[in-house]
Design an enzyme around this catalytic site. Structure first.
Site, PDB file in Angstrom:
ATOM      1  CB  CYS B 210      -0.895   0.027   1.236  1.00  0.00           C
ATOM      2  SG  CYS B 210      -1.881  -1.447   1.504  1.00  0.00           S
ATOM      3  CG  HIS B 214      -1.952   4.764  -1.519  1.00  0.00           C
ATOM      4  ND1 HIS B 214      -2.645   5.585  -2.386  1.00  0.00           N
ATOM      5  CD2 HIS B 214      -2.300   3.500  -1.860  1.00  0.00           C
ATOM      6  CE1 HIS B 214      -3.400   4.841  -3.184  1.00  0.00           C
ATOM      7  NE2 HIS B 214      -3.186   3.565  -2.900  1.00  0.00           N
ATOM      8  NE  ARG B 253     -10.112   2.396  -5.292  1.00  0.00           N
ATOM      9  CZ  ARG B 253      -9.153   1.790  -5.974  1.00  0.00           C
ATOM     10  NH1 ARG B 253      -9.057   0.470  -5.971  1.00  0.00           N
ATOM     11  NH2 ARG B 253      -8.278   2.489  -6.665  1.00  0.00           N
ATOM     12  CB  CYS B 257      -6.085  -1.684  -3.835  1.00  0.00           C
ATOM     13  SG  CYS B 257      -5.939   0.093  -4.012  1.00  0.00           S
TER      14      CYS B 257
END
Lengths: 123, 296, 113
Positions: B210, B214, B253, B257
């Protein structure tokens, strides 16, 4: 007549001698050119290299910018093998590299990586 | 105090701290080789590190903008988004959800009987439930309420849970994210740590965590998509996503992802994703809830 | 009396199971060795896929390859089946390694504390 032919034979030989390597060179050049072309196709294909997702490449549409623009590659990678290794598995050099390990994770085959390397090196 | 004395004192203190740390490290090591560096940071230290990271990268973006996700940092995308928000595509979901909320179950009871503070209760979730020994999300609480009243559980990614949660989110607008990790139950911290571990683990054939997108590359673009910051990731769900052509949940979501990076998704509302939600929502502590939302 | 009946039932059951085993083995022997090899590679790949899943590291691509390999095997395209299964097996092993090597959380250098 004899005189002429004796002069012609070595000349013909020379032509063959000259044409031989020339021919090999053209074949090699053609192969190189096709490797570059194939490499470009693999690089641009979304399900393959998808280089444009992260890198700007001249002539490529809607590139991302997570990675650096692919320009002056020969200057940045005088050693082509180093470029190939980077494409194969960038995390080997920097564990935090965001670059997808195309070879290590079998996204591209060895042959495909060779071709992509050939192409990227021309940029 | 003369300089030499100061230095001497600092050295002494350092030595003392080092000694203490070494003892601690030894203890930890004995405790079973727990990851030393990773466990060193408290949740508040994590949140501060994330906040500082984004502040440094986007010095002009005020904290209250983060609930708007990528649109806090993407000026072009923002214009489109603002136009979409003029006629919010999630509005029908709110209305439908209100009807669901008000319609009694077969036994005559309603959601209100489960959630006395409802419908605006989003800021109470996710929370650690000591009795059940797990993170309870709002979606899970909804289904526990339904099952306790003899109703069938709803699916977690799409379907009727989306309008219901949209209504509850809408009624919770303006509340402040406030995830608590109770200190009286070490399992709560373990759940947070497991969520954090999930967040930083590289997975899938593309080998992304992640954090790769991000944190490391926030604000940069994959093709034309601007990568969003994780602060604010949890404030605006459910989201009407143009790509989906409908509204969906946060766990939908997560699934998407994971698929994007070619990692097999975990189960929606399974332990891993719930713990991830716990960690991720904690990072947004202090940010205003603004769901439901609209995204490209 | 009862024990005798039970014993005979048991005996029958054993004979039946053993019999099936023999027929199965005979079938496999009669089968194209290429098919056997393909099935073996598919089983191996699925084991590797599950191994990756056990460390929460399975890739979406692996199961797809295995399915394709199974379809090829069914069609009698054993070489394709073997090739795809081998790829899937390799992916499973790499994915397992990816997960196992991150058993302990390692914080990335780009997030400063």
């Amino acid at each position: 007549m004899t005189k002429k032919s004796t002069r012609l034979v070595p000349m013909a030989g020379m032509v063959i001698l000259l044409a031989g390597p020339l021919q090999v060179a053209t074949v090699a050049a053609a192969e190189g050119a096709s490797a570059v072309a194939e490499g470009k196709a693999i690089s641009f294909k979304r399900s393959k290299g998808n280089c444009l997702a992260c890198h700007m490449i001249e002539g490529g549409e809607s590139p991302g910018n997570v990675g650096p623009p692919l320009i002056a590659m020969k200057a940045r990678y005088p050693d082509k093998a180093k470029l190939r290794a980077q494409i194969f598995d960038a995390t080997a050099f920097n564990p935090d590299s965001a670059m997808v390990p195309f070879g290590k994770h079998r996204i591209l085959t060895e042959d495909e990586i060779d071709k992509v390397t050939e192409y990227i090196w021309t940029l | 105090m003369p300089a030499s004395q100061v230095i001497e004192r600092i050295c002494l203190e350092k030595r003392h701290i080092m000694k203490k740390t070494l003892i601690k490290m030894g203890a930890l090591f004995l405790a079973g080789g727990v990851a030393l560096a990773a466990q060193a940071a408290t949740p508040e230290e994590d949140r501060t590190a994330f906040t500082n990271h984004y502040k440094f990268r986007f010095p002009d973006v005020p904290m209250e903008e983060y609930p708007n996700g990528a649109y806090a940092i993407d000026k072009i995308g923002r214009e489109n988004w603002e136009a979409i928000e003029e006629f919010p595509p999630y509005e029908p979901f709110i209305d439908e959800g209100q009807e669901m909320w008000e319609t009694p179950f077969a036994n005559g009871k309603t959601y209100k009987d489960c959630f006395s503070d409802g419908p605006g209760i989003k800021s109470q979730y996710p929370r650690w439930d000591k009795k059940q020994g797990m993170v309870i999300t709002m979606a899970l609480a909804i289904n526990q309420c339904r099952e306790a009243n003899g109703e069938k559980a709803l699916k977690y990614k799409k379907g009727p849970i989306v309008p219901l949660m949209s209504y509850m989110a809408f009624e919770s607008r303006g509340q402040i994210t406030n995830v608590v990790i109770p200190e009286d139950d070490p399992r709560a911290m373990a759940a947070y740590e497991s969520g954090k571990k999930f967040y930083f683990t590289r997975r899938g054939q593309l080998n992304f965590s992640c954090a790769t997108c991000h944190v490391q590359n926030t604000g940069l673009k994959v093709r034309t998509e601007v990568l969003s910051p994780s602060l604010g990731h949890t404030t605006h769900w459910p989201v009407y996503r143009s790509k989906w052509g409908t509204a969906g949940t946060l766990h939908r979501r997560f699934t998407g992802c994971n698929r994007n990076i070619r990692a097999k998704p975990m189960k929606a509302q399974g332990e891993q994703y719930r713990n991830l939600e716990y960690f991720l929502t904690y990072l947004s502590n202090g940010l205003t809830l603004n769901g439901p939302g609209a995204r490209k | 009396m009862r024990t005798k009946r039970l014993l005979s039932v048991l005996l029958l059951a054993v004979t039946f199971v053993a019999g099936t085993g023999v027929t199965l083995a005979a079938d496999a022997k009669a089968e194209n060795p290429k098919a056997v090899k393909a099935q073996m590679e598919i089983d191996k790949a699925d084991k590797a896929r599950k191994k990756a899943a056990s460390v929460e590291s399975e890739w979406t691509t692996t199961g797809k390859l295995i399915k394709k390999a199974q379809a090829a095997l069914k069609k009698g395209d054993y070489d394709t089946a073997t090739r795809l299964a081998k790829q899937a097996g390799e992916q499973g092993e790499i994915a397992y390694e990816q997960g196992a090597s991150q058993k302990e959380l390692r914080m990335p250098s780009y997030l400063k504390y």
